[in-house]
Design an enzyme around this catalytic site. Structure first.
Site, short mmCIF file in Angstrom:
data_model
loop_
_atom_site.label_atom_id
_atom_site.label_comp_id
_atom_site.label_asym_id
_atom_site.label_seq_id
_atom_site.Cartn_x
_atom_site.Cartn_y
_atom_site.Cartn_z
N SER A 105 34.38 -5.58 -37.26
CA SER A 105 34.80 -4.69 -36.17
C SER A 105 34.21 -3.31 -36.46
CB SER A 105 36.33 -4.62 -36.09
OG SER A 105 36.88 -5.91 -35.97
N LYS A 181 35.93 -5.04 -28.70
CA LYS A 181 36.85 -5.38 -29.80
C LYS A 181 37.80 -4.21 -30.10
CE LYS A 181 38.70 -7.00 -33.51
NZ LYS A 181 39.82 -7.94 -33.39
N LYS A 250 41.47 1.90 -38.33
CA LYS A 250 40.04 2.14 -38.06
C LYS A 250 39.66 1.70 -36.65
CE LYS A 250 37.79 -1.31 -38.80
NZ LYS A 250 37.08 -2.57 -38.96
#
Ligand code: NAD
Length: 302
Positions: A105, A181, A250
């Protein structure tokens, strides 16, 4: 999952044999690919080869020389870029015409920059991040979001991706899979945070958290977290979903930065990102993401 011996000739290098990469690479071995694995933790690669087969490469250079296609499943896009480009980067050991599939990701703009740098060396890049967590990595039923500028690269990647995922989506140009994503994970992270705050308030008022979740799960408040991780990880006290707090924080930051970068003011995304960053700093990034509720509960009580 697509199984088959027709894949035997494709040599796939897999870098990052962690919570997700381990089971994903195991599915590639099972599907008949000639798999070489590498991880900065050499024990992870050795244990993988002993349990699933394939070859453990001691160095990324060794993996590069043995691969036509390289899959990266690393914590961040920055690490993916450093593996490929920094020092004697992996790109030096790849033949022109090789394909890199970044399934981490990662941040979409970094992915576009990496794609341009690899293209100068004759190496193609596509992004193919996944959703479904460790259980769906194990059973090969991940959702995979494919961003690519070159349809031929996608065609080459599809047999590899089919061995790891049940649903493949082409989202647009390079970086679009990574954008999708991050946006998905913002929605998931906001849902987890909303359910957590409801539990914190409800419990303080005298409601039973486990009854609250049972009610939400047959009511309109249900979401992935109420049905899955809050029930199985938070209420049980297990806190072991296999998805680290630093990684989810994140992802939400990638979504918030993306919005800011294109000049959009989206306060819920911004606030959700800062809530997760606060929890990461309070609880520890290596802890399971479900432990974030502890930080929020502590902060709520002042
Ligand atoms: P992890 O920390 O379990 O695994 C990462 C692996 O990469 C580790 O084994 C680590 O040793 C290795 N590594 C780190 N730097 C390296 C380097 N320079 N060279 C080689 N190996 C290196 O993480 P994970 O949970 O498997 O997540 C991997 C990626 O997938 C992340 O981008 C994450 O956001 C994403 N993701 C995770 C989940 C999940 O449920 N865990 C779900 C979907 C997506």
């Amino acid at each position: 999952m697509t199984m088959g011996s027709e894949n035997n000739t494709t040599r796939v290098g897999f870098i990052g044999i962690g919570n997700m990469g381990g089971p994903m690479a195991a599915n590639l071995v099972r599907a008949g690919f000639a798999v070489t694995v590498h991880d900065t933790n050499p024990e992870a690669a050795k244990a993988f080869a002993a349990e699933h087969g394939g070859t453990a490469a001691a160095t990324q250079a060794e993996l590069g020389a043995a691969s036509d296609i390289v899959v990266t499943m690393l914590p961040t896009g920055q690490i993916v870029r450093s593996v490929l480009l920094e020092g004697r980067g992996l790109v030096e050991d790849l033949q022109p015409g090789s394909l890199v599939i970044d399934m981490s990701s990662s941040d979409p703009l970094g992915t576009r920059e990496l794609g341009a740098q690899l293209a100068r060396r004759g190496v193609a890049l596509i992004d193919a991040p996944v959703s479904g967590g460790v259980p769906r990595a194990i059973d090969g039923s991940l959702a995979i979001m494919i961003g690519a500028d070159d349809p031929a690269a996608v065609a080459r990647a599809v047999p590899v991706l089919n061995a790891m995922g049940a649903k493949l989506f082409e989202t647009g140009p390079l970086g679009s899979g990574h954008a999708m994503k991050a946006l998905n994970n913002f929605v998931a992270a906001a849902g987890f945070a909303a359910a957590s705050e409801a539990l914190i308030v409800g419990q303080d008022f005298g409601l039973d958290p486990s009854v609250m979740i049972d009610i939400m799960n047959v009511s309109t408040g249900r979401n992935f977290s109420t049905e899955s991780t809050i029930k199985s990880q938070v209420l049980t006290g297990d806190f072991a979903s296999g998805f680290a707090l630093a990684l989810l924080a994140k992802d939400v930051k990638i979504a918030a930065d993306l919005a800011e970068g294109i000049g959009l003011d989206v306060p819920l995304m911004r606030q959700t990102s800062s809530q997760w960053l606060m929890a990461r700093d309070a609880v520890g990034g290596d802890k399971d993401h479900t432990e974030a509720i502890k930080a929020w509960e502590h902060a709520a009580k002042g």
